[in-house]
Write an enzyme that holds these catalytic residues in place. Structure first.
Site, PDB file in Angstrom:
ATOM      1  N   GLU A 162       0.751  -1.193  -0.473  1.00 11.01           N
ATOM      2  CA  GLU A 162      -0.093   0.170   0.095  1.00 11.01           C
ATOM      3  C   GLU A 162       0.153   1.172   0.355  1.00 11.01           C
ATOM      4  O   GLU A 162       0.544   1.912  -0.442  1.00 11.01           O
ATOM      5  CB  GLU A 162      -1.170   0.513   1.163  1.00 11.01           C
ATOM      6  CG  GLU A 162      -0.546   0.271   2.529  1.00 11.01           C
ATOM      7  CD  GLU A 162      -0.504   1.136   3.513  1.00 11.01           C
ATOM      8  OE1 GLU A 162      -1.080   1.618   4.137  1.00 11.01           O
ATOM      9  OE2 GLU A 162       0.660   1.341   3.775  1.00 11.01           O
ATOM     10  N   CYS A 180      -3.282  -4.552   3.576  1.00 10.63           N
ATOM     11  CA  CYS A 180      -2.361  -5.180   4.194  1.00 10.63           C
ATOM     12  C   CYS A 180      -2.189  -6.697   3.080  1.00 10.63           C
ATOM     13  O   CYS A 180      -1.305  -7.558   3.878  1.00 10.63           O
ATOM     14  CB  CYS A 180      -2.574  -5.419   6.034  1.00 10.63           C
ATOM     15  SG  CYS A 180      -2.501  -3.768   6.126  1.00 10.63           S
ATOM     16  N   ARG A 239     -12.716   0.224  17.255  1.00 11.26           N
ATOM     17  CA  ARG A 239     -13.150  -0.678  17.528  1.00 11.26           C
ATOM     18  C   ARG A 239     -13.239  -1.698  16.267  1.00 11.26           C
ATOM     19  O   ARG A 239     -13.209  -2.855  16.434  1.00 11.26           O
ATOM     20  CB  ARG A 239     -13.645  -0.755  18.714  1.00 11.26           C
ATOM     21  CG  ARG A 239     -12.475  -0.222  20.089  1.00 11.26           C
ATOM     22  CD  ARG A 239     -13.254  -0.539  21.334  1.00 11.26           C
ATOM     23  NE  ARG A 239     -13.310  -2.037  21.647  1.00 11.26           N
ATOM     24  CZ  ARG A 239     -12.481  -2.693  21.322  1.00 11.26           C
ATOM     25  NH1 ARG A 239     -11.378  -1.772  22.075  1.00 11.26           N
ATOM     26  NH2 ARG A 239     -12.905  -3.584  22.333  1.00 11.26           N
ATOM     27  N   HIS A 262      -1.344 -12.741  10.135  1.00 17.34           N
ATOM     28  CA  HIS A 262      -1.221 -11.060   9.927  1.00 17.34           C
ATOM     29  C   HIS A 262      -1.172 -10.332  11.415  1.00 17.34           C
ATOM     30  O   HIS A 262      -1.923 -10.916  12.385  1.00 17.34           O
ATOM     31  CB  HIS A 262      -2.287 -10.817   8.982  1.00 17.34           C
ATOM     32  CG  HIS A 262      -2.338  -9.264   8.943  1.00 17.34           C
ATOM     33  ND1 HIS A 262      -1.068  -8.461   8.444  1.00 17.34           N
ATOM     34  CD2 HIS A 262      -3.138  -8.160   9.296  1.00 17.34           C
ATOM     35  CE1 HIS A 262      -1.561  -7.239   8.279  1.00 17.34           C
ATOM     36  NE2 HIS A 262      -2.194  -6.902   9.044  1.00 17.34           N
TER      37      HIS A 262
END
Ligand SMILES: [Zn+2]
Lengths: 386, 131, 351
Positions: free
Chosen positions: C83, C115, C202, C237
């Site tokens: 990115e 990602c 969140r 990840h």
């Protein structure tokens, strides 16, 4: 070849000359030389200038400067060999007169360096190095001489004091030169505590950014005699190049182009370094003066620094170097420098050096060494009393 | 910088392509049309090794305009393991710790950035050889 | 078609690091609670001369060292997932391909999926090799990611790259199978011309990271008929230290299975490089016969799952290039926030 003489000289004050343009500076020096020589005309002129284009955006200098000198249709050439452009102009004037092509030629040099920013000047000067393999990577001129200095220190144990002694000595001399940019003395401590530019070179190890011009008139010895003015003979001229990139050289602690140019000049003059009484050398950085002293054969490799410390090259030393103050104190308008060196040699040989810097030793033979880039070119000239 | 000039140098800057003289064996970086040692004109492409040692160095504290953002930076001439010498920045170390004889490795880095909108120029830099 | 998988792998990380305390100090934040909340102590920082292209080239050189002298002209595809491609328009892959001598017979594209872009590159290369379209494919995940000053992301946004050469012979790790899981979940984005990404706080947790990571992991395991205990290692990840550990434990993996590929506590979030770099450090210590589950995650949102089976060749090649842990742990250069701000172009200057 005809015997050639320098029969008159002129130069401007060197420095930050805010109120004068490149053309004004040039014409002032040129008129000075013409008047000083007593000639009633010149047959051609050769201008040394490193980068009119980058410093003031002006090329085609031969034409413009002949125009402003007021001589219609004069053959005028501009030559370039970075900081050795002035020396190269002198050599080409010599060739032109010696060959018989012209009888009276003006060798001249000019640079107007303060019309751009410091970054810009750093960039312009760096164009004398290898753009793709040195400058691209961030090398600067002080940087390249610093690389040589570190190599010299590593190989010979050259000291910080030896470098500083070159600057102090040249300022001692320059303090007596009315045309010098920085006509004042400095101390070892001032040099050693000045701001770092490229380790180990500090600002007072470096020659300054300078505006200025210088010109000398060359003619045959026969014509010089008739003019009835003081003249000196040009007995040796040598010119040599070396690799453009410093890293391409087998030995980075010596200036091979200076050695070869000097050999040629000595051979032409039928002399050796032992016959020379004093010299103007290209001290663009303090380390350069030390390396050139060794490259000319004046001192063995690694021995020059100590000689400077001992005062052997001072005004009253056994072999005075840079009686004018050198590039360090007198200033370094790059294209003019090589010609300004000839001005000083002429003055010393004809007993005209100002303010008590005239050598008392009654010198007979002087040498001028002018250098381009990191030693990618060198000009050596030998001049003798008539 | 006009990008064509950068592009022309890719073989050297990106891949460290040198020219080896077919007659005398001299390795030239960059490759040339004629060998300065023997005058021969035939070369074969050879890649430079990526390690060497520092022959001399300096720290540039007054930088030209393209490099003012990264000053002070070290510049070194290193001799690679095949004897070829080249000049480049020496990065990823405290500039005050650079020494003659220091072992270095070549890494691919961004060398110049043409302002905010121009071309990015990549090439080789030295880094300390620590593994 | 026979087996396909990894022929060479390599990682590259910048040596510079900044500690959480150093960032927290500037913003008046409570470092201990950030460190605990994110399970992260420091992160890698790219110096000004490192970007996704340079990290990719160096990671690729390490992959080539382990691939054992393959002819780079035989690499038929290069895909870089990131990115932070240095150019908005001009492919990163072209520069990398040029740098390794893989042009001009090669297909090239830059990938972007937050990602997940690095694992996409791996996924597509495996597919092309399997289809017989190319002999070797070069897949790279790398980033020099940016977090807005003062934002929570600033503590984690890091730099690094991993490169994998995919092929069908001399495998180091065989690809047993792959599985992808994706929905439109707006948890994190960056609009055109904006410098820093934005995120939905969140909301990036349960409905985004955990749903997709666990969904892909479960789907992957179901597809190959394996359960957590059947794997030697698992790599997820890792946007911070906490998320991958929690996801792994939710799925039934142990800390020991995840430890070798769990780098974020001292590396930070290398975005497209995160799970690929985790895979390189896992391969660095794996033994022949080991099985590895790898699951990426990219905001927006999706996950790619891979099951790798390590071959005998690993023992021969692992030390032909520097190990990832060495790059992560040794010879670090710690910088202060001022240097970091200068490196990351966070200081306004005259143009
Ligand atoms: Zn040859």
């Amino acid at each position: 070849m005809r015997d050639v003489a320098v029969v008159g000289v002129g130069m401007t004050k060197f420095g930050e000359i805010w109120d004068k343009s490149l053309r004004d500076l040039y014409v002032e020096a040129a008129l000075g030389a013409i008047e000083n020589s007593g000639v009633d005309h010149i047959d051609s002129m050769i201008v040394g200038c490193m980068s009119g284009g980058l410093f003031v955006g002006q090329e085609h200098l031969g034409s413009m400067l002949a125009d402003y000198l007021g001589i219609k249709n004069l053959p005028a050439s501009r030559v370039e060999s970075a900081c050795a452009s002035g020396g190269l102009a002198f050599r080409h004037a010599l060739i032109e007169v010696a060959s018989g092509m012209s009888d009276i030629v003006m060798a001249s040099g000019v640079e107007k360096m303060n019309d751009i920013s410091g970054d810009g000047a750093t960039y312009a000067l760096a164009t004398a190095a290898d753009q793709e393999y040195e400058v691209f990577h961030g090398a600067t001129f002080p940087g390249l001489y610093a690389l040589m200095a570190v190599a010299h220190i590593e190989k010979y144990g050259t000291t910080r004091d030896m470098l500083a002694a070159v600057a102090v000595k040249n300022h001692d001399n320059g303090a007596l030169n009315p045309n010098a940019q920085y006509p004042f003395k400095i101390t070892m401590d001032t040099v050693k505590s000045s701001v770092m530019i490229a380790d180990p070179l500090r600002i007072l190890d470096c020659s300054p950014i300078t505006d200025g011009a210088a010109a000398v008139i060359l003619t045959t010895v026969d014509i010089a005699k008739k003019l009835g003015k003081p003249y000196v003979k040009i007995t040796g001229s040598g010119h040599a190049t070396d690799t453009i990139a410093l890293h391409s050289r087998d030995d980075m602690t010596t200036i091979a182009s200076a050695t070869v140019a000097a050999d040629k000049a000595f051979k032409m003059a039928g002399k050796t370094i032992k016959d020379v009484d004093f010299a103007e050398v290209h001290d663009c950085f303090t380390i350069a003066e030390i390396m050139v002293m060794e490259s000319l054969g004046l001192y063995a490799p690694g021995k020059a620094g100590e000689a400077v410390l001992k005062g052997e090259t001072a005004l009253d030393g056994k072999f005075p170097i840079n009686t004018s103050g050198g590039l360090k104190s007198k200033g370094h308008p790059v294209g003019a420098t090589g010609v300004a060196q000839i001005v000083e040699i002429y003055k010393q040989l004809t007993g005209q050096a100002e303010n008590g810097r005239q050598l008392k030793s009654n010198p007979k033979v002087g040498l001028a060494q002018n250098m381009g880039g990191s030693g990618g070119s060198s000009l050596v000239h030998i001049l003798e009393v008539a | 910088m006009y990008s064509a000039r950068d592009w022309r140098e890719y073989p050297r800057r990106y891949r460290l392509e040198a020219g080896k003289c077919k007659k005398c064996g001299k390795i030239l970086f960059p490759a040339r049309l004629i060998c300065p040692k023997c005058g021969a004109r035939e070369f074969e492409t050879e890649m430079l090794p990526d390690t060497g040692k520092v022959l001399t160095f300096t720290v540039i504290r007054t930088a030209p305009s393209q490099f003012t953002d990264i000053a002070p930076y070290a510049i070194a001439i290193a001799e690679l393991t095949n004897g070829v010498k080249l000049t480049a920045q020496l990065v990823d170390c405290d500039v005050n710790t650079v020494k003659v004889g220091m072992e270095v490795r070549i890494e691919f880095r961004r060398v110049q950035t043409d302002a905010y909108s121009g071309i990015l120029s990549y090439g080789y830099k030295f880094v300390p050889k620590w593994y | 078609m026979g087996k396909v998988g990894i022929v060479g792998y390599g990682c590259h990380l910048p040596r510079h690091r900044i500690k959480v305390e150093e960032i927290a100090k500037v913003w008046g934040a409570d470092a201990p609670s950030y460190k605990k909340g994110l399970m992260l102590r420091e992160k890698s920082v790219p110096p000004p001369d490192c970007d996704t292209i340079t990290l990719s080239v160096e990671a690729t050189k390490n992959a080539l060292r382990r691939a054992g002298g393959i002819n780079t002209a035989e690499i038929g595809a290069i895909y870089i997932g990131s990115e932070s491609h240095p150019y908005a328009v001009k492919p990163s892959g072209a520069t990398v391909a040029e740098a390794i001598g893989a042009t001009p017979d090669i297909h090239c594209a830059d990938f972007e999926f937050a990602c997940k872009a690095g694992s996409e590159a791996m996924f597509v290369c495996l597919g092309l090799v399997k289809a017989g379209e190319i002999k070797y494919g070069l897949a790279i995940g790398g980033d020099t990611s940016q977090g807005a000053p003062g934002d929570a992301l600033e503590y984690s946004a890091a730099a690094g790259a991993a490169a994998f050469i995919m092929g069908s012979e001399n495998l180091i790790a065989e690809s047993i199978d792959t599985y992808s899981f994706m929905t439109d979940t707006p948890d994190f984005w960056r609009r055109e011309y904006e410098f820093y990404p934005q995120h939905a706080g969140r909301y990036t947790g349960e409905p985004a990271y955990f749903k997709h990571t666990c969904g892909a992991a479960e789907g992957m395991m179901k597809k190959v008929g394996m359960k957590p205990a059947d794997f030697t290692y698992a790599v997820f990840h890792q946007p911070n230290g906490k998320f991958p550990m929690r996801a792994g434990k939710m799925l039934g993996f142990t800390q020991e299975q995840m430890e070798p590929g769990w780098l974020s506590p001292t590396l930070g979030n290398t975005y497209s490089g995160a799970s690929p770099i985790g895979l390189t450090s896992t391969l660095d210590i794996a033994k022949p016969g080991d099985t590895i589950l790898m699951v990426s995650y990219g905001s927006g949102s999706g996950s790619d799952g891979f099951v790798w089976k390590v071959t005998d060749r690993i023992d021969e090649v692992r030390d032909k290039a520097v190990r990832t842990r060495k790059l992560l742990d040794e010879n670090l250069i710690y910088i202060d926030y001022g240097t970091y701000a200068k490196f990351r172009h966070k200081i306004k200057k005259n143009a």
